[in-house]
Design a protein around this motif. Structure first.
Motif, PDB file in Angstrom:
ATOM      1  N   GLY A  58       0.789  -1.218   0.000  1.00 14.31           N
ATOM      2  CA  GLY A  58       0.000   0.000   0.000  1.00 14.31           C
ATOM      3  C   GLY A  58       0.818   1.262   0.000  1.00 14.31           C
ATOM      4  N   TYR A  60       2.026   3.154   2.342  1.00 12.17           N
ATOM      5  CA  TYR A  60       1.510   4.197   3.208  1.00 12.17           C
ATOM      6  C   TYR A  60       2.659   4.906   3.922  1.00 12.17           C
ATOM      7  CZ  TYR A  60      -2.721   1.306   2.737  1.00 12.17           C
ATOM      8  OH  TYR A  60      -3.774   0.581   2.259  1.00 12.17           O
ATOM      9  N   SER A  61       2.331   6.009   4.588  1.00 12.13           N
ATOM     10  CA  SER A  61       3.304   6.659   5.462  1.00 12.13           C
ATOM     11  C   SER A  61       3.529   5.790   6.689  1.00 12.13           C
ATOM     12  CB  SER A  61       2.795   8.038   5.893  1.00 12.13           C
ATOM     13  OG  SER A  61       1.651   7.895   6.724  1.00 12.13           O
ATOM     14  N   VAL A  64       0.418   5.682   9.103  1.00 13.92           N
ATOM     15  CA  VAL A  64      -0.726   5.030   8.471  1.00 13.92           C
ATOM     16  C   VAL A  64      -0.471   3.534   8.304  1.00 13.92           C
ATOM     17  CG1 VAL A  64      -2.172   4.929   6.405  1.00 13.92           C
ATOM     18  CG2 VAL A  64      -1.483   7.141   7.331  1.00 13.92           C
ATOM     19  N   SER A  65       0.767   3.166   7.999  1.00 10.05           N
ATOM     20  CA  SER A  65       1.109   1.741   7.898  1.00 10.05           C
ATOM     21  C   SER A  65       0.822   1.025   9.212  1.00 10.05           C
ATOM     22  CB  SER A  65       2.591   1.573   7.526  1.00 10.05           C
ATOM     23  OG  SER A  65       2.829   1.992   6.212  1.00 10.05           O
ATOM     24  N   GLN A  68      -2.917   0.692   9.703  1.00  9.43           N
ATOM     25  CA  GLN A  68      -3.467  -0.360   8.853  1.00  9.43           C
ATOM     26  C   GLN A  68      -3.180  -1.741   9.450  1.00  9.43           C
ATOM     27  OE1 GLN A  68      -5.269  -0.239   6.039  1.00  9.43           O
ATOM     28  NE2 GLN A  68      -5.250   1.955   5.614  1.00  9.43           N
TER      29      GLN A  68
END
Length: 309
Positions: A58, A60-61, A64-65, A68
């Protein structure tokens, strides 16, 4: 004769303190709770290799990772328990009320995208003054919270004042501090300062009619767990749960709810909260240490999730 774990379940909601899906499947707790340290361990289990790969894909930053991953693990756990999963806000936000509120909303939105309702989730927040204020806002929005890293009575009082759904007063880490910093010798659970702390909080809540749930946490041995049998909830590691499941001796109830007879004391002010916390070296040391440890494990988890990007 039922084993001690089943006897405990008859008087206390048992919560699994783990991200190990296999242990949760085996032990069948009512609820489960995770934190950055437990999620870091989960991220290194073969079971989650595909999930790690999905999160990495994904791109993500960092934060955010982690969100998630923690929600994905929480969603797996939800499928195995009848109750709730506690998911923790980044410990680096522990002194920022608004950032904590925003992060909690983001976590709830991720669960909502998976079709998991708010009634299955507790948002874990460190019980700093700022964290308690964030929880007060979230509770009014219908997002129920688990205030963690509770080491002192002032934290518990401020959480009750704020209408927090649940607190996690720690037991083992309190004992750790006293053994390392004083001459205290504990020969039986009743002498354990962590056990004594939870009993004081539990009795205060029941005597004054607070609705906030008391969930003892951070246990070092079965004796500590047994000394708090009857507490609203107890979050217990799989190894201690398994030890209790293998013991068929009688487990006596230690904590009994009482009918509220006392008026609630005046709400604790910020000045009073900070002074009482400052005056207790154990609380000051363990709260800051707990936040640092969770933050460090969050960073380590981010490195795993971003590796090979």
């Amino acid at each position: 004769m039922m084993n001690k774990l089943d006897q405990l379940r008859a008087m206390t909601d048992v919560v699994a303190d783990t991200g190990d899906i296999g242990a949760i499947e085996r032990l069948q707790p009512q609820d489960a709770t995770t934190n950055p340290s437990l999620l870091l361990k989960a991220a290194q289990m073969p079971r989650f290799e595909n999930l790690i790969a999905t999160v990495k894909a994904g791109k993500y930053s960092e934060s955010v990772s982690c969100d998630q991953f923690s929600v994905a693990v929480g969603a797996e756990i939800i499928n195995l328990i009848p109750g709730r999963i506690s998911t923790e806000v980044d410990a680096r936000l522990s002194f920022d009320t608004q950032a904590t509120v925003l992060k909690a909303r983001e976590l709830m939105a991720l669960y909502d995208k998976r079709g998991i309702g708010s009634e299955r989730i507790l948002i874990k927040i460190a019980a700093t003054w700022e964290g308690i204020r964030a929880a007060e806002i979230l509770e009014r929005e219908g997002i129920q919270c688990n205030l963690t890293l509770v080491f002192g009575f002032a934290q518990a009082q401020a959480c009750a004042d704020a209408g927090v759904f649940l607190i996690s007063p720690f037991v083992g880490r309190i004992l750790d501090w006293y053994l390392a910093n004083t001459d205290l010798k504990v020969t039986q659970p009743s002498e354990d300062p962590g056990v004594q702390s939870v009993i004081r909080i539990y009795d205060h809540y029941k005597n004054h009619g607070y609705d906030t749930v008391v969930m003892g946490a951070s246990f070092r041995n079965v004796g500590e767990v047994e000394a708090l049998a009857g507490c609203d909830r107890l979050t217990i590691s799989p190894d201690l749960m398994e030890a209790m499941s293998e013991n068929h001796d009688t487990l006596a109830r230690a904590l009994m709810p009482t009918t509220s007879t006392l008026n609630a004391p005046p709400p604790l002010t910020e000045e009073g909260f900070r002074w009482q916390t400052n005056e207790d070296a154990m609380v000051t040391d363990k709260l800051s240490d707990g936040i640092r440890r969770f933050a460090a494990d969050q960073v380590s988890l981010e490195h795993i999730l971003l590796r090979d990007h």
